[in-house]
Design an enzyme around this catalytic site. Structure first.
Site, PDB file in Angstrom:
ATOM      1  N   SER A   1      12.387  20.663  97.584  1.00 43.94           N
ATOM      2  CA  SER A   1      13.006  21.613  96.600  1.00 43.94           C
ATOM      3  C   SER A   1      13.771  22.768  97.358  1.00 43.94           C
ATOM      4  O   SER A   1      14.650  23.353  96.452  1.00 43.94           O
ATOM      5  CB  SER A   1      11.757  22.169  95.646  1.00 43.94           C
ATOM      6  OG  SER A   1      10.872  23.009  96.475  1.00 43.94           O
TER       7      SER A   1
ATOM      8  N   HIS B   1      10.152  16.879  91.913  1.00 49.45           N
ATOM      9  CA  HIS B   1      11.669  17.465  91.736  1.00 49.45           C
ATOM     10  C   HIS B   1      12.599  16.014  91.731  1.00 49.45           C
ATOM     11  O   HIS B   1      13.494  16.066  92.186  1.00 49.45           O
ATOM     12  CB  HIS B   1      12.257  18.547  92.938  1.00 49.45           C
ATOM     13  CG  HIS B   1      11.647  19.684  92.836  1.00 49.45           C
ATOM     14  ND1 HIS B   1      12.196  20.726  92.003  1.00 49.45           N
ATOM     15  CD2 HIS B   1      10.608  20.278  93.358  1.00 49.45           C
ATOM     16  CE1 HIS B   1      11.507  21.830  92.131  1.00 49.45           C
ATOM     17  NE2 HIS B   1      10.375  21.879  93.037  1.00 49.45           N
TER      18      HIS B   1
ATOM     19  N   LYS C   1       8.349  20.401  84.722  1.00 50.91           N
ATOM     20  CA  LYS C   1       9.575  20.638  85.141  1.00 50.91           C
ATOM     21  C   LYS C   1      10.520  19.815  84.050  1.00 50.91           C
ATOM     22  O   LYS C   1      10.773  20.186  83.011  1.00 50.91           O
ATOM     23  CB  LYS C   1       9.979  20.310  86.564  1.00 50.91           C
ATOM     24  CG  LYS C   1       9.230  21.268  87.556  1.00 50.91           C
ATOM     25  CD  LYS C   1       9.656  21.144  88.919  1.00 50.91           C
ATOM     26  CE  LYS C   1       9.182  22.030  90.051  1.00 50.91           C
ATOM     27  NZ  LYS C   1       7.614  22.577  89.712  1.00 50.91           N
TER      28      LYS C   1
END
Length: 373
Positions: free
Chosen positions: A160, A188, A219
């Site tokens: 990240s 991610h 996310k």
């Protein structure tokens, strides 16, 4: 800490500031946190199942929507089963202690996320740390770890801070050679890497070689909260009996489950959203590089603009906000000394005009502060 009074999305309002701020620092990769169908699903779940269960899962905190979401996650990742947590931080805190004994070994990339590091600290396995994405060092560590009963290689799928992607093909080849299991954190990556957004293992063609996946619902998959582990059913059964964050935390609120379930439905119905990320990411990276900036990582919507100096990163980020672009400067201890940067994150709901405006603002601010000639 800024306090936006508006929904998450590219156009953002900040407390004390005007409207029209473009947000380029959120993990809202697919723009689903404000998607009308995702919001509607949350409202429906809230009305049908209530605000929360006031309980942990094994007492009276499991509803049909929790089981349905776990089945959907396993199907999305093409795994046997899945287990929900309050966050991926909890998933990472709960797996290593439950799975590994003092007779085992865990081999961790030195730049793994803090939650992986903390989870490994909790277990009693023998600990090896290999240099970041260095396959020669990993092989040397695997050779040394042959004396242990079980070996687990743990890595972020996408890192990240730097926007780089783990060399999973090579990691899986080494794991096969030295009889090790592979664990990846896909926070991610889930939802937008790979042809269908299934993550790093799909992107690199090793879905059948990665044993365990931990990821987040907070996310790309709705942006609210929650995390999970998916993998072999015997492992998931073990975690339901021994994983402390699962056993001693309240179950996910129904509204959060509804959000994530709808987000997965949208992804499995069409890969159009996931595929749109590649072109937008390439547009930003190529234009920033042409302007003279150094962008870390490769082909990932995390685009760290490398500046080196902590003060420069801070003042440039502030000036970017004055020009209507919300980004954040990162410096030590979040990143190593001398590696300060402004981390830009591209979203599927950024328009080409949004991206071009961001590049223009960076160019102006970079020249003003001497980051560009």
């Amino acid at each position: 800490e800024k306090t936006p009074p508006s929904r998450q999305g590219p156009p953002l309002r900040l407390a004390g500031g005007g409207a029209g701020i473009l947000n380029f620092c959120a993990n809202n990769y697919l723009g689903l946190s404000s998607h009308p169908e995702v919001i509607r699903a949350a409202v429906e779940a809230l009305e049908k199942f209530g605000a929360g269960l006031s309980s942990v899962r094994f007492i009276c905190g499991t509803q049909s929507i929790h089981k349905d979401l776990e089945e959907k996650i396993a199907r999305f990742h093409q795994r046997e089963d899945a287990i929900l947590y309050a966050s991926c931080f909890d998933a990472n805190a709960g797996i290593f202690e439950a799975l590994l004994t003092p007779e085992d070994a865990v081999l961790s990339d030195e730049l793994n996320h803090a939650s992986i590091i903390d989870g490994i600290r909790l277990c009693k396995a023998n600990k090896y740390r290999y240099k970041h994405m260095d396959m020669q060092d990993l092989e040397a560590k695997l050779q040394d770890a042959q004396k242990h009963r079980l070996r687990l290689v743990a890595t972020d799928g996408a890192f990240s801070m730097d926007g780089d992607i783990a060399p999973l093909r090579e990691i899986c080849q080494l794991a096969q050679k030295y009889d090790a299991l592979v664990f990846i954190d896909e926070c991610h990556a889930t939802g937008f890497l790979g042809p269908n957004g299934r993550g790093t293992d799909e992107l690199l063609g090793v879905m059948d070689k990665v044993t365990i996946i931990n990821s987040t619902l907070g996310k790309a998959l709705g942006g609210a909260a929650g995390g999970y582990t998916t993998g072999p059913k015997p492992l998931i059964d073990l975690l339901r009996q021994r994983s402390r964050p699962y056993l001693f935390s309240n179950s996910l609120p129904p509204a959060v489950v509804g959000c994530a379930s709808k987000a997965l439905d949208l992804l499995m119905e069409s890969n159009a959203i996931a595929q749109s990320m590649a072109a937008k990411t390439q547009r930003f990276r190529s234009k920033m590089t042409a302007a003279g900036f150094t962008i870390s990582g490769k082909d990932h919507p995390i685009c760290p603009v490398m500046l080196g100096d902590a003060r420069l990163a801070a003042v440039m980020a502030e000036d970017m906000l004055n020009r209507g672009i919300y980004v954040i400067g990162f410096s030590y201890p979040v990143v190593p000394k001398g590696k300060a940067r402004i981390r830009v994150q591209i979203s599927a709901v950024h328009s080409d005009e949004d991206i071009d405006h961001c590049v223009e603002a960076f160019t102006e601010v970079g020249r003003k502060h001497g980051a560009l000639p």
